[in-house]
Design a protein around this motif. Structure first.
Motif, short mmCIF file in Angstrom:
data_model
loop_
_atom_site.label_atom_id
_atom_site.label_comp_id
_atom_site.label_asym_id
_atom_site.label_seq_id
_atom_site.Cartn_x
_atom_site.Cartn_y
_atom_site.Cartn_z
N ARG A 115 0.82 -1.22 0.00
CA ARG A 115 0.00 0.00 0.00
C ARG A 115 0.85 1.26 0.00
NH1 ARG A 115 -4.20 0.44 4.50
NH2 ARG A 115 -5.10 1.97 3.07
N LEU A 116 2.01 1.20 0.67
CA LEU A 116 2.88 2.37 0.76
C LEU A 116 3.93 2.41 -0.35
CD1 LEU A 116 3.39 2.47 4.64
CD2 LEU A 116 2.19 4.17 3.25
N ASP A 117 3.86 1.44 -1.26
CA ASP A 117 4.77 1.39 -2.40
C ASP A 117 6.23 1.31 -1.95
OD1 ASP A 117 5.49 1.28 -5.06
OD2 ASP A 117 5.55 3.46 -5.31
N ILE A 118 6.50 0.40 -1.01
CA ILE A 118 7.85 0.15 -0.53
C ILE A 118 8.28 -1.22 -1.05
CG2 ILE A 118 9.35 -0.11 1.49
CD1 ILE A 118 7.27 1.52 3.08
N PRO A 119 9.26 -1.28 -1.95
CA PRO A 119 9.68 -2.55 -2.56
C PRO A 119 10.57 -3.35 -1.61
CG PRO A 119 11.01 -0.76 -3.42
CD PRO A 119 9.98 -0.12 -2.53
N ILE A 120 9.96 -4.16 -0.77
CA ILE A 120 10.72 -4.86 0.27
C ILE A 120 11.32 -6.18 -0.23
CG2 ILE A 120 9.42 -3.86 2.18
CD1 ILE A 120 7.75 -6.42 2.29
N THR A 121 12.44 -6.53 0.40
CA THR A 121 13.05 -7.84 0.24
C THR A 121 12.91 -8.56 1.58
OG1 THR A 121 14.67 -7.08 -1.39
CG2 THR A 121 15.19 -9.10 -0.19
N ILE A 122 12.30 -9.75 1.58
CA ILE A 122 12.07 -10.49 2.81
C ILE A 122 12.98 -11.71 2.87
CG2 ILE A 122 10.38 -11.73 4.22
CD1 ILE A 122 8.17 -10.14 2.93
N PHE A 123 13.62 -11.90 4.03
CA PHE A 123 14.35 -13.14 4.25
C PHE A 123 13.97 -13.68 5.62
CE2 PHE A 123 17.02 -10.14 6.46
CZ PHE A 123 17.67 -10.86 7.46
N GLU A 124 14.13 -14.96 5.81
CA GLU A 124 13.69 -15.61 7.04
C GLU A 124 14.86 -16.01 7.93
OE1 GLU A 124 11.28 -18.85 5.79
OE2 GLU A 124 9.68 -17.57 4.98
N SER A 125 14.60 -16.03 9.24
CA SER A 125 15.59 -16.47 10.22
C SER A 125 14.86 -17.25 11.32
CB SER A 125 16.33 -15.28 10.82
OG SER A 125 15.47 -14.56 11.71
N PRO A 126 15.56 -18.08 12.08
CA PRO A 126 14.92 -18.92 13.11
C PRO A 126 14.96 -18.30 14.51
CG PRO A 126 17.15 -19.67 12.78
CD PRO A 126 16.97 -18.47 11.87
N ILE A 127 15.00 -16.99 14.60
CA ILE A 127 15.28 -16.34 15.88
C ILE A 127 14.23 -16.66 16.94
CG2 ILE A 127 15.48 -14.12 17.06
CD1 ILE A 127 16.88 -13.05 14.61
N PHE A 128 12.94 -16.54 16.61
CA PHE A 128 11.91 -16.79 17.62
C PHE A 128 12.01 -18.20 18.19
CE2 PHE A 128 8.54 -13.41 16.24
CZ PHE A 128 9.40 -12.42 16.66
N ASP A 129 12.27 -19.17 17.33
CA ASP A 129 12.43 -20.54 17.80
C ASP A 129 13.67 -20.69 18.68
OD1 ASP A 129 10.16 -21.53 16.59
OD2 ASP A 129 11.20 -22.07 14.74
N SER A 130 14.72 -19.95 18.33
CA SER A 130 15.99 -20.07 19.06
C SER A 130 15.90 -19.53 20.48
CB SER A 130 17.10 -19.34 18.30
OG SER A 130 17.30 -19.91 17.02
N VAL A 131 15.10 -18.48 20.68
CA VAL A 131 15.06 -17.84 22.01
C VAL A 131 13.80 -18.20 22.80
CG1 VAL A 131 16.42 -15.90 21.16
CG2 VAL A 131 13.92 -15.72 21.16
N PHE A 132 12.93 -19.02 22.21
CA PHE A 132 11.64 -19.29 22.85
C PHE A 132 11.79 -19.91 24.24
CE2 PHE A 132 7.74 -21.86 23.49
CZ PHE A 132 6.82 -20.82 23.46
N HIS A 133 12.78 -20.76 24.43
CA HIS A 133 12.95 -21.45 25.71
C HIS A 133 14.01 -20.79 26.59
CE1 HIS A 133 10.25 -24.62 24.48
NE2 HIS A 133 10.94 -24.77 23.36
N ILE A 134 14.47 -19.60 26.21
CA ILE A 134 15.44 -18.87 27.02
C ILE A 134 14.70 -18.12 28.12
CG2 ILE A 134 17.23 -17.11 27.03
CD1 ILE A 134 18.01 -19.62 25.53
N ASP A 135 15.04 -18.38 29.38
CA ASP A 135 14.36 -17.74 30.50
C ASP A 135 14.96 -16.39 30.87
OD1 ASP A 135 12.54 -19.85 30.81
OD2 ASP A 135 13.98 -20.99 32.00
#
Length: 301
Positions: A115-135
């Motif tokens: 909608r804002l006409d921003i040509p984004i490049t998306i890449f993925e990383s496993p960060i949420f999974d990596s820190v999910f069990h960190i207390d």
């Protein structure tokens, strides 16, 4: 075109199936607001920060990092405006890292970028999974990992700088948090050399832009952005509406609001305090990671 007529026209175009045209109109009006209504409150301080702190130089290739929130999306639009009017050449890549967003959150980012006409490049990383069990300090670890992935991917794209969407209020809150909870005086710098990615640099172009101005631009353009996309903080948005203190930063926001009731200049004073540090009256300080004490030079006078 009035704001009401503009939104009516966008709705009409969408209902008639002319979605692309509606989005082009929407993006042009959002851009126009940065040159008119919000020029003094947003674009001028954006440019001032770039000039004052020398954040953008000729030949730069910058990865503008978009998290999906209001700040980074606005920063992207400001960079597009800067590209149109700047006196020297530089290049930008609009970079989105998906650390494990829910499907709905990722779709919101993609929709807003379109909608804002921003040509984004998306890449993925496993960060949420990596820190999910960190207390212990999962948010700190998540932030460090995010930055590392952004540096690494930006470098692959040929960028030597990454731009983050931290604003003026983030700066003064960081100063107070360091004093009250970290027992140290430090600030969020407008730019930093990376210590782990040689030749890379971090810049913060919204350094002089107030959060209230960002919110006003968002609301004036009838935009909705991600607020708390992390699994740890999905309750933040609702909690903030109820004024519950779920984070130290929210506590600091509330403290500053209280201080402003008796001193309207308190925010500017906090910001300027780290520009006016008098080492003659400081007991100790760190320089390049090395600790110093006033007694080192006390008897040399």
């Amino acid at each position: 075109m009035t704001e009401e007529r503009y939104f009516d026209e966008c709705v009409c175009l969408r209902q008639n199936g002319a979605r692309d045209e509606a989005d082009r109109l929407f993006a042009r009006e959002a851009e126009k607001s940065l040159r008119t209504t919000f020029k003094k409150r947003i674009f001028t301080p954006f440019v001032k920060a770039i000039n004052t702190y020398e954040l953008v130089k000729p030949g730069d290739r910058i990865a503008v990092c978009i998290s999906g929130g209001k700040d980074s999306m606005l920063m992207a639009k400001c960079f597009q405006e800067l590209k149109r009017h700047n006196k020297f050449d530089f290049e930008v890549q609009f970079l989105v890292m998906d650390p494990g967003y829910s499907r709905a959150n990722r779709e919101m980012i993609e929709e807003n970028a379109r909608r804002l006409d921003i040509p984004i490049t998306i890449f993925e990383s496993p960060i949420f999974d990596s820190v999910f069990h960190i207390d212990k300090s999962p948010c700190y670890l998540c932030a460090r990992m995010r930055r590392g992935y952004l540096y690494n991917y930006a470098r692959k794209l040929g960028c030597r700088k990454i731009a983050l969407g931290h604003h003026y209020d983030d700066v003064i809150e960081t100063i107070l948090m360091g004093m009250l909870y970290g027992s140290q005086i430090q600030t969020m710098m407008p730019k930093l050399h990376s210590t782990h990615f040689e030749g890379m640099e971090l810049i913060r172009p919204l350094y002089l832009v107030r959060e209230a101005s960002v919110k006003a631009w968002r609301d004036a353009n009838d935009l909705t952005f991600l607020r708390c996309a992390c699994r740890f903080t999905e309750a933040c948005a609702a909690a903030e509406e109820n004024h519950e203190s779920l984070s130290k930063r929210l506590e600091i926001k509330q403290l500053i609001a209280e201080l402003k009731k008796t001193n309207p200049y308190v925010e500017a004073n906090i910001f300027k305090s780290v520009e006016n540090v008098c080492l003659d009256t400081v007991i100790g300080y760190k320089k390049n990671g090395e600790r110093h004490h006033f007694l080192e030079e006390y008897d040399c006078v």
